[in-house]
Design a protein around this motif. Structure first.
Motif, PDB file in Angstrom:
ATOM      1  N   LEU A  57      -3.850   7.271   5.107  1.00 40.14           N
ATOM      2  CA  LEU A  57      -5.085   7.070   4.364  1.00 40.14           C
ATOM      3  C   LEU A  57      -6.007   8.260   4.571  1.00 40.14           C
ATOM      4  O   LEU A  57      -6.125   8.777   5.681  1.00 40.14           O
ATOM      5  CB  LEU A  57      -5.810   5.808   4.841  1.00 40.14           C
ATOM      6  N   VAL A  79       1.838   4.469   6.578  1.00 38.98           N
ATOM      7  CA  VAL A  79       0.840   4.619   5.534  1.00 38.98           C
ATOM      8  C   VAL A  79      -0.128   5.694   5.991  1.00 38.98           C
ATOM      9  O   VAL A  79      -0.547   5.714   7.151  1.00 38.98           O
ATOM     10  CB  VAL A  79       0.076   3.297   5.294  1.00 38.98           C
ATOM     11  N   ARG A 104      -5.044   6.128  -0.522  1.00 41.66           N
ATOM     12  CA  ARG A 104      -3.691   6.324  -0.015  1.00 41.66           C
ATOM     13  C   ARG A 104      -3.299   7.755  -0.285  1.00 41.66           C
ATOM     14  O   ARG A 104      -3.519   8.296  -1.362  1.00 41.66           O
ATOM     15  CB  ARG A 104      -2.749   5.358  -0.729  1.00 41.66           C
ATOM     16  N   LEU A 114       0.823  -1.193   0.000  1.00 45.85           N
ATOM     17  CA  LEU A 114       0.000   0.000   0.000  1.00 45.85           C
ATOM     18  C   LEU A 114       0.863   1.251   0.000  1.00 45.85           C
ATOM     19  O   LEU A 114       0.592   2.197  -0.718  1.00 45.85           O
ATOM     20  CB  LEU A 114      -0.900  -0.034   1.234  1.00 45.85           C
ATOM     21  N   ALA A 115       1.916   1.249   0.801  1.00 46.46           N
ATOM     22  CA  ALA A 115       2.764   2.432   0.944  1.00 46.46           C
ATOM     23  C   ALA A 115       3.679   2.651  -0.253  1.00 46.46           C
ATOM     24  O   ALA A 115       3.853   3.759  -0.715  1.00 46.46           O
ATOM     25  CB  ALA A 115       3.595   2.334   2.216  1.00 46.46           C
TER      26      ALA A 115
END
Length: 112
Positions: free
Chosen positions: A31, A29, A111, A13-14
């Motif tokens: 969001l 991360v 993200r 995700l990051a």
């Protein structure tokens, strides 16, 4: 899902791809979530910051406020803040919460 797999999912995700370096330091991360709260049907912009390493999630901040405690179940982080029970799925990029049955919310995250 094991903590190691969750860290890998957060890493994806990051960074957009998994980094399998054994000496990796902490990562984070951010969001940006926009859940719709019912019954009012209002959208409330929420932020979630998750700090993690290769072994586990280290901390969770919601709207800049550190949560007191959290647990990880698969790719979902379960926590509470100000009587709101919150579920954040980092794989599905989704937010779900409940104010003890009085109000609830559901929405997508991006993200940031």
């Amino acid at each position: 899902m094991s903590p190691r797999r969750l860290a890998a999912a957060l890493g994806l995700l990051a960074a957009g791809l998994a980094q399998a370096t054994p000496a990796a330091s902490s990562s984070a991360v951010h969001l940006a979530c926009e859940p719709v709260y019912l019954p009012a049907r209002s959208v409330w912009a929420r932020t979630v910051d998750i700090a993690y390493d290769q072994k586990k999630v280290r901390s969770v901040l919601i709207d800049g406020v550190p949560v007191y405690t959290f647990s990880v179940r698969g790719t979902t982080i379960l926590t509470a803040l100000d009587n709101e029970r919150i579920q954040i799925d980092v794989a599905a990029l989704s937010w779900r919460s409940d104010f003890r049955g009085v109000a609830s919310s559901e929405g997508r995250c991006e993200r940031g």
